[in-house]
Motif scaffolding. Structure first.
Motif, short mmCIF file in Angstrom:
data_model
loop_
_atom_site.label_atom_id
_atom_site.label_comp_id
_atom_site.label_asym_id
_atom_site.label_seq_id
_atom_site.Cartn_x
_atom_site.Cartn_y
_atom_site.Cartn_z
N LEU A 127 0.83 -1.20 0.00
CA LEU A 127 0.00 0.00 0.00
C LEU A 127 0.87 1.25 0.00
N THR A 128 1.86 1.30 0.85
CA THR A 128 2.70 2.50 0.91
C THR A 128 3.49 2.69 -0.38
N THR A 129 3.89 1.59 -1.00
CA THR A 129 4.59 1.69 -2.29
C THR A 129 3.64 2.21 -3.37
N ALA A 130 2.42 1.73 -3.36
CA ALA A 130 1.43 2.17 -4.35
C ALA A 130 0.98 3.61 -4.09
N ALA A 131 1.10 4.08 -2.85
CA ALA A 131 0.67 5.45 -2.52
C ALA A 131 1.65 6.49 -3.04
N TYR A 132 2.91 6.12 -3.14
CA TYR A 132 3.95 7.08 -3.54
C TYR A 132 3.62 7.82 -4.84
N PRO A 133 3.29 7.12 -5.93
CA PRO A 133 2.98 7.87 -7.17
C PRO A 133 1.69 8.69 -7.06
N MET A 134 0.85 8.36 -6.11
CA MET A 134 -0.42 9.09 -5.97
C MET A 134 -0.20 10.53 -5.51
N TYR A 135 0.87 10.81 -4.80
CA TYR A 135 1.12 12.17 -4.36
C TYR A 135 2.42 12.75 -4.92
N TRP A 136 3.22 11.95 -5.54
CA TRP A 136 4.51 12.44 -6.00
C TRP A 136 4.52 12.83 -7.48
N THR A 137 3.74 12.16 -8.29
CA THR A 137 3.76 12.42 -9.74
C THR A 137 2.74 13.47 -10.13
N ARG A 138 2.94 14.06 -11.28
CA ARG A 138 2.01 15.08 -11.78
C ARG A 138 0.63 14.48 -12.04
N GLU A 139 0.62 13.25 -12.60
CA GLU A 139 -0.66 12.61 -12.94
C GLU A 139 -1.43 12.20 -11.69
N SER A 140 -0.70 11.82 -10.68
CA SER A 140 -1.27 11.37 -9.41
C SER A 140 -2.45 10.44 -9.61
N GLY A 141 -3.60 10.86 -9.12
CA GLY A 141 -4.78 10.01 -9.15
C GLY A 141 -5.46 9.94 -10.50
N SER A 142 -4.99 10.71 -11.49
CA SER A 142 -5.65 10.64 -12.79
C SER A 142 -5.13 9.48 -13.63
N ASP A 143 -4.01 8.91 -13.29
CA ASP A 143 -3.48 7.76 -14.01
C ASP A 143 -4.24 6.52 -13.53
N PRO A 144 -4.96 5.84 -14.43
CA PRO A 144 -5.78 4.69 -14.01
C PRO A 144 -4.96 3.56 -13.38
N SER A 145 -3.74 3.34 -13.85
CA SER A 145 -2.95 2.24 -13.29
C SER A 145 -2.51 2.58 -11.86
N HIS A 146 -2.16 3.85 -11.60
CA HIS A 146 -1.80 4.26 -10.24
C HIS A 146 -2.99 4.12 -9.31
N ARG A 147 -4.13 4.61 -9.78
CA ARG A 147 -5.35 4.53 -8.95
C ARG A 147 -5.71 3.08 -8.64
N ARG A 148 -5.70 2.25 -9.66
CA ARG A 148 -6.06 0.84 -9.48
C ARG A 148 -5.09 0.17 -8.49
N ASP A 149 -3.79 0.38 -8.68
CA ASP A 149 -2.80 -0.22 -7.78
C ASP A 149 -3.00 0.25 -6.35
N PHE A 150 -3.23 1.55 -6.18
CA PHE A 150 -3.39 2.10 -4.84
C PHE A 150 -4.64 1.55 -4.15
N PHE A 151 -5.77 1.60 -4.84
CA PHE A 151 -7.01 1.17 -4.20
C PHE A 151 -7.06 -0.35 -4.01
N GLU A 152 -6.44 -1.11 -4.91
CA GLU A 152 -6.34 -2.56 -4.70
C GLU A 152 -5.46 -2.86 -3.50
N ALA A 153 -4.34 -2.15 -3.38
CA ALA A 153 -3.45 -2.35 -2.24
C ALA A 153 -4.15 -1.99 -0.94
N ASN A 154 -4.95 -0.95 -0.97
CA ASN A 154 -5.71 -0.57 0.23
C ASN A 154 -6.69 -1.66 0.62
N GLN A 155 -7.36 -2.23 -0.38
CA GLN A 155 -8.31 -3.32 -0.11
C GLN A 155 -7.60 -4.54 0.46
N VAL A 156 -6.47 -4.90 -0.13
CA VAL A 156 -5.72 -6.06 0.33
C VAL A 156 -5.26 -5.86 1.77
#
Length: 174
Positions: A127-156
């Motif tokens: 989860l913490t690894t998947a969270a990094y691109p969510m706040y560090w990159t310009r695309e953040s939450g708009s990139d579907p692969s970042h969002r999917r990875d983050f929310f899947e990791a949160n669920q797991v």
């Protein structure tokens, strides 16, 4: 003479038998008491471990919730900046949001380091690894692969916490 010796031998044998029975009874009582104390110590240690893990799980869950909230808070400023063709991270609010998300991510990692269950540590690490691109990159939450990875990791990670709680309290899935 046999009539006089027989009561003395019987008395001596009775005394020896009584002494040996008392000795064995004392040993049995001591061993039984020790077994009870050992069982009580094991039970107390188990309850302490469960309480420690429960508090750790509670802290990790709160940290995960905070991380999720901080990452979701980026969505609106990011969408506004994207519509204006700007980088959300360069605005003053963007810097604060990014710092808050980074702090929440570090807190989540720190809390997971105190856990005792390796699969749960791995899930929170993912989860913490998947969270990094969510706040560090310009695309953040708009990139579907970042969002999917983050929310899947949160669920797991959330499911891992629930599974560990069930294990701690002796409940099985069924």
């Amino acid at each position: 003479m046999v009539d006089a010796l027989l009561p003395v031998v019987t008395l001596v044998l009775g005394f020896v038998a009584s002494f040996l029975l008392e000795l064995f009874r004392n040993r049995w009582t001591t061993r039984s008491g020790q077994d009870v104390r050992d069982a009580e110590r094991r039970q107390a240690a188990h309850l302490e471990r469960v309480a420690y893990e429960r508090e750790g799980l509670r802290a990790v869950h709160a940290a995960m919730h905070d991380l999720l909230g901080r990452v979701n808070a980026i969505a609106l400023p990011q969408a506004k900046a994207e519509a204006a063709g700007m980088d959300w991270r360069e605005s003053e609010a963007g810097q604060e949001l990014r710092a808050a998300a980074m702090h929440a991510n570090v807190r989540c990692s720190h809390e997971s380091a105190l856990l005792l269950h390796p699969p749960l540590i791995e899930a929170v690490g993912r989860l913490t690894t998947a969270a990094y691109p969510m706040y560090w990159t310009r695309e953040s939450g708009s990139d579907p692969s970042h969002r999917r990875d983050f929310f899947e990791a949160n669920q797991v990670a959330s499911r891992a916490i629930a599974a560990r709680l069930r294990e701690l309290y002796g409940e099985t899935e069924g």
